[in-house]
Design a protein around this motif. Sequence first.
Motif, PDB file in Angstrom:
ATOM      1  N   TYR A 232      43.100  41.667  45.726  1.00 21.85           N
ATOM      2  CA  TYR A 232      44.247  41.169  44.962  1.00 21.85           C
ATOM      3  C   TYR A 232      43.849  40.751  43.548  1.00 21.85           C
ATOM      4  O   TYR A 232      44.705  40.588  42.682  1.00 21.85           O
ATOM      5  N   ARG A 233      42.519  40.570  43.329  1.00 21.37           N
ATOM      6  CA  ARG A 233      42.068  40.107  42.006  1.00 21.37           C
ATOM      7  C   ARG A 233      40.837  40.895  41.563  1.00 21.37           C
ATOM      8  O   ARG A 233      39.938  40.350  40.943  1.00 21.37           O
ATOM      9  N   LYS A 234      40.806  42.155  41.860  1.00 20.27           N
ATOM     10  CA  LYS A 234      39.630  42.989  41.589  1.00 20.27           C
ATOM     11  C   LYS A 234      39.290  43.037  40.103  1.00 20.27           C
ATOM     12  O   LYS A 234      38.106  43.117  39.726  1.00 20.27           O
ATOM     13  N   ASN A 235      40.288  42.992  39.238  1.00 20.30           N
ATOM     14  CA  ASN A 235      40.034  43.103  37.797  1.00 20.30           C
ATOM     15  C   ASN A 235      39.282  41.901  37.233  1.00 20.30           C
ATOM     16  O   ASN A 235      38.657  41.998  36.176  1.00 20.30           O
ATOM     17  N   ASP A 236      39.366  40.780  37.914  1.00 18.70           N
ATOM     18  CA  ASP A 236      38.724  39.559  37.420  1.00 18.70           C
ATOM     19  C   ASP A 236      37.413  39.254  38.139  1.00 18.70           C
ATOM     20  O   ASP A 236      36.686  38.358  37.742  1.00 18.70           O
ATOM     21  N   ALA A 237      37.131  39.985  39.213  1.00 21.74           N
ATOM     22  CA  ALA A 237      35.960  39.695  40.045  1.00 21.74           C
ATOM     23  C   ALA A 237      34.680  40.197  39.379  1.00 21.74           C
ATOM     24  O   ALA A 237      34.599  41.352  38.966  1.00 21.74           O
ATOM     25  N   VAL A 238      33.692  39.321  39.260  1.00 24.68           N
ATOM     26  CA  VAL A 238      32.411  39.684  38.648  1.00 24.68           C
ATOM     27  C   VAL A 238      31.305  39.780  39.700  1.00 24.68           C
ATOM     28  O   VAL A 238      30.533  40.735  39.722  1.00 24.68           O
TER      29      VAL A 238
END
Length: 284
Positions: free
Chosen positions: A212-218
């Motif tokens: 759900y938050r892949k774009n922000d996951a580092v």
Amino acid sequence: MALLIKRFSSLTPILRCNVNNWSQKCINNSVNIRALHTTDTRCESEGWLSKLLMVRKIDPGRESHSRLLSDTEIVYEMHTHNVKPSSSDTYLNLYEKWTKELQTKNSNAELVGSWSVDIGDQDQFIHVWRYKGWRLASEVENYIKNDSDLTKLSKDLLPHLRSRQNQFMLSFSFWGHPEAQVNNSMYEMRSYVLKPGTMIEWGNNWARGVTYRKNDAVAGFFSQIGQLYVVHHIWKYENLFARKETRESAWRKPGWDECVAYTVPLIVEMRSRWMSPNQFSPIR
């Protein structure tokens, strides 16, 4: 009244006998009762306690948790340095020199990211290193101890530290490995201490949650040596306002609330650090 007392007295031996027999049976069967209690509890698919805590029962299988949660041999090490407030600049310059010296001399050590904590544990610095397996991690550790230049730089760092600790970790397979990137971003590291035995549940739920938050996951790590049952999630944001918007947006996505509901009961302790990347950090 006398007749009632007489009748009660006549029943007393019988009552004592029944109580004694019952007590003896309880003693004789105490081991079986304890064993059955454990078995019966596990056989319940949805007990009242599970429903209350909303924790899913997941079969961990016969493999180690590390093998189930991480699919490579790559090992990570996190350095957490608490620095004297008056020594932050000097410390950072010395650590950058130490980093360059190590990577120049030993190609098996790779700096993944380096951050200064702005909100949370102030005057704290987080550095994450990567090694291609436990054997190479051990070789690098021995190299650092025996190289005279690195030893000298390490000693130069000591007067500027209040405390320090390190932790060896693996990366969650569903999160992937962090790569060098320039985002001109701020970073948040959310760290969780979990209840022992719950890492599988955590991984199972976050394998879905991170989508759900892949774009922000580092990066997503779990500890192997140091404090155990510790998880670190690192996220990137443009600023604090973007963090607020992103987190609120996640709650509007079906499934995110379920991930939170099932994982919050697994947590013993948690903390958040708002961090800025250091100039020599590959992730910044």
